[in-house]
Write a protein that holds these residues in place. Sequence first.
Motif, PDB file in Angstrom:
ATOM      1  N   PHE A 111      -5.760  -1.856   1.381  1.00 16.73           N
ATOM      2  CA  PHE A 111      -6.486  -0.736   1.990  1.00 16.73           C
ATOM      3  C   PHE A 111      -6.827   0.309   0.938  1.00 16.73           C
ATOM      4  O   PHE A 111      -7.921   0.865   0.939  1.00 16.73           O
ATOM      5  N   LEU A 112      -5.893   0.584   0.006  1.00 17.18           N
ATOM      6  CA  LEU A 112      -6.156   1.558  -1.060  1.00 17.18           C
ATOM      7  C   LEU A 112      -7.337   1.120  -1.908  1.00 17.18           C
ATOM      8  O   LEU A 112      -8.246   1.917  -2.195  1.00 17.18           O
ATOM      9  N   LEU A 113      -7.372  -0.147  -2.299  1.00 21.14           N
ATOM     10  CA  LEU A 113      -8.488  -0.643  -3.103  1.00 21.14           C
ATOM     11  C   LEU A 113      -9.804  -0.566  -2.333  1.00 21.14           C
ATOM     12  O   LEU A 113     -10.844  -0.212  -2.890  1.00 21.14           O
ATOM     13  N   LEU A 114      -9.765  -0.886  -1.054  1.00 20.01           N
ATOM     14  CA  LEU A 114     -10.963  -0.790  -0.226  1.00 20.01           C
ATOM     15  C   LEU A 114     -11.443   0.653  -0.124  1.00 20.01           C
ATOM     16  O   LEU A 114     -12.639   0.931  -0.268  1.00 20.01           O
ATOM     17  N   VAL A 115     -10.515   1.566   0.083  1.00 15.64           N
ATOM     18  CA  VAL A 115     -10.863   2.984   0.197  1.00 15.64           C
ATOM     19  C   VAL A 115     -11.437   3.515  -1.113  1.00 15.64           C
ATOM     20  O   VAL A 115     -12.383   4.298  -1.119  1.00 15.64           O
ATOM     21  N   GLU A 172       7.356  -7.542   5.407  1.00 22.01           N
ATOM     22  CA  GLU A 172       7.255  -7.982   4.018  1.00 22.01           C
ATOM     23  C   GLU A 172       5.853  -7.837   3.452  1.00 22.01           C
ATOM     24  O   GLU A 172       5.674  -7.601   2.279  1.00 22.01           O
ATOM     25  N   GLY A 173       4.835  -7.994   4.276  1.00 21.21           N
ATOM     26  CA  GLY A 173       3.462  -7.918   3.807  1.00 21.21           C
ATOM     27  C   GLY A 173       2.873  -6.522   3.856  1.00 21.21           C
ATOM     28  O   GLY A 173       1.727  -6.317   3.465  1.00 21.21           O
ATOM     29  N   ALA A 174       3.646  -5.548   4.313  1.00 22.37           N
ATOM     30  CA  ALA A 174       3.117  -4.190   4.487  1.00 22.37           C
ATOM     31  C   ALA A 174       2.639  -3.586   3.175  1.00 22.37           C
ATOM     32  O   ALA A 174       1.590  -2.936   3.130  1.00 22.37           O
ATOM     33  N   SER A 175       3.368  -3.793   2.080  1.00 24.30           N
ATOM     34  CA  SER A 175       2.941  -3.199   0.814  1.00 24.30           C
ATOM     35  C   SER A 175       1.652  -3.850   0.308  1.00 24.30           C
ATOM     36  O   SER A 175       0.795  -3.176  -0.261  1.00 24.30           O
ATOM     37  N   PHE A 176       1.493  -5.154   0.535  1.00 28.54           N
ATOM     38  CA  PHE A 176       0.251  -5.818   0.152  1.00 28.54           C
ATOM     39  C   PHE A 176      -0.927  -5.211   0.896  1.00 28.54           C
ATOM     40  O   PHE A 176      -1.956  -4.893   0.304  1.00 28.54           O
ATOM     41  N   TRP A 177      -0.786  -5.061   2.220  1.00 30.01           N
ATOM     42  CA  TRP A 177      -1.889  -4.528   3.013  1.00 30.01           C
ATOM     43  C   TRP A 177      -2.159  -3.064   2.690  1.00 30.01           C
ATOM     44  O   TRP A 177      -3.313  -2.640   2.670  1.00 30.01           O
ATOM     45  N   PRO A 237      -0.603   6.972   7.739  1.00 25.76           N
ATOM     46  CA  PRO A 237      -0.897   6.215   8.963  1.00 25.76           C
ATOM     47  C   PRO A 237      -1.175   4.731   8.688  1.00 25.76           C
ATOM     48  O   PRO A 237      -0.744   3.869   9.457  1.00 25.76           O
ATOM     49  N   LEU A 238      -1.860   4.421   7.586  1.00 24.65           N
ATOM     50  CA  LEU A 238      -2.118   3.010   7.266  1.00 24.65           C
ATOM     51  C   LEU A 238      -0.828   2.272   6.931  1.00 24.65           C
ATOM     52  O   LEU A 238      -0.659   1.103   7.290  1.00 24.65           O
ATOM     53  N   ARG A 239       0.102   2.939   6.245  1.00 22.20           N
ATOM     54  CA  ARG A 239       1.393   2.307   5.958  1.00 22.20           C
ATOM     55  C   ARG A 239       2.148   2.020   7.256  1.00 22.20           C
ATOM     56  O   ARG A 239       2.759   0.958   7.411  1.00 22.20           O
ATOM     57  N   GLN A 240       2.141   2.978   8.178  1.00 26.59           N
ATOM     58  CA  GLN A 240       2.827   2.786   9.457  1.00 26.59           C
ATOM     59  C   GLN A 240       2.225   1.626  10.241  1.00 26.59           C
ATOM     60  O   GLN A 240       2.954   0.798  10.802  1.00 26.59           O
TER      61      GLN A 240
END
Length: 116
Positions: A41-45, A32-37, A19-22
């Motif tokens: 989010f992964l690091l935050l989680v 283009e920035g989707a993989s960065f975000w 869901p976060l990727r979507q």
Amino acid sequence: MVLMPVLCSLLCWWLLAEPLRQVARALCERGEGASFWSRTFLLLVLATPLLTVLLSAPNEASSSLWLDIREVLKWSLIGVVAQLLVLVRLVWRQVAFNRSSHGKPLPAAAQEGGAQ
């Protein structure tokens, strides 16, 4: 002491990754920035529950292993809830901003990702 928050974080990431990727793809105009975000989010989680335990859990063991496990689990879950609140706030604000600036609803992928 470290294993419990890591397991809580991995469970959250397993539940929220797609869901976060979507949502990231839908919010990034060209994608283009989707993989960065997604990685942010992964690091935050992963980091928030671990950091919460390391900063807040007692330094010394008590007389009962179960009390120690309960204390670490408590701080892990507080970290999970805190990071979920941050993620929800960030995504909600961006969705509201995109709706107001574009004057139209977001694509279906963003609505599906936000509903899960």
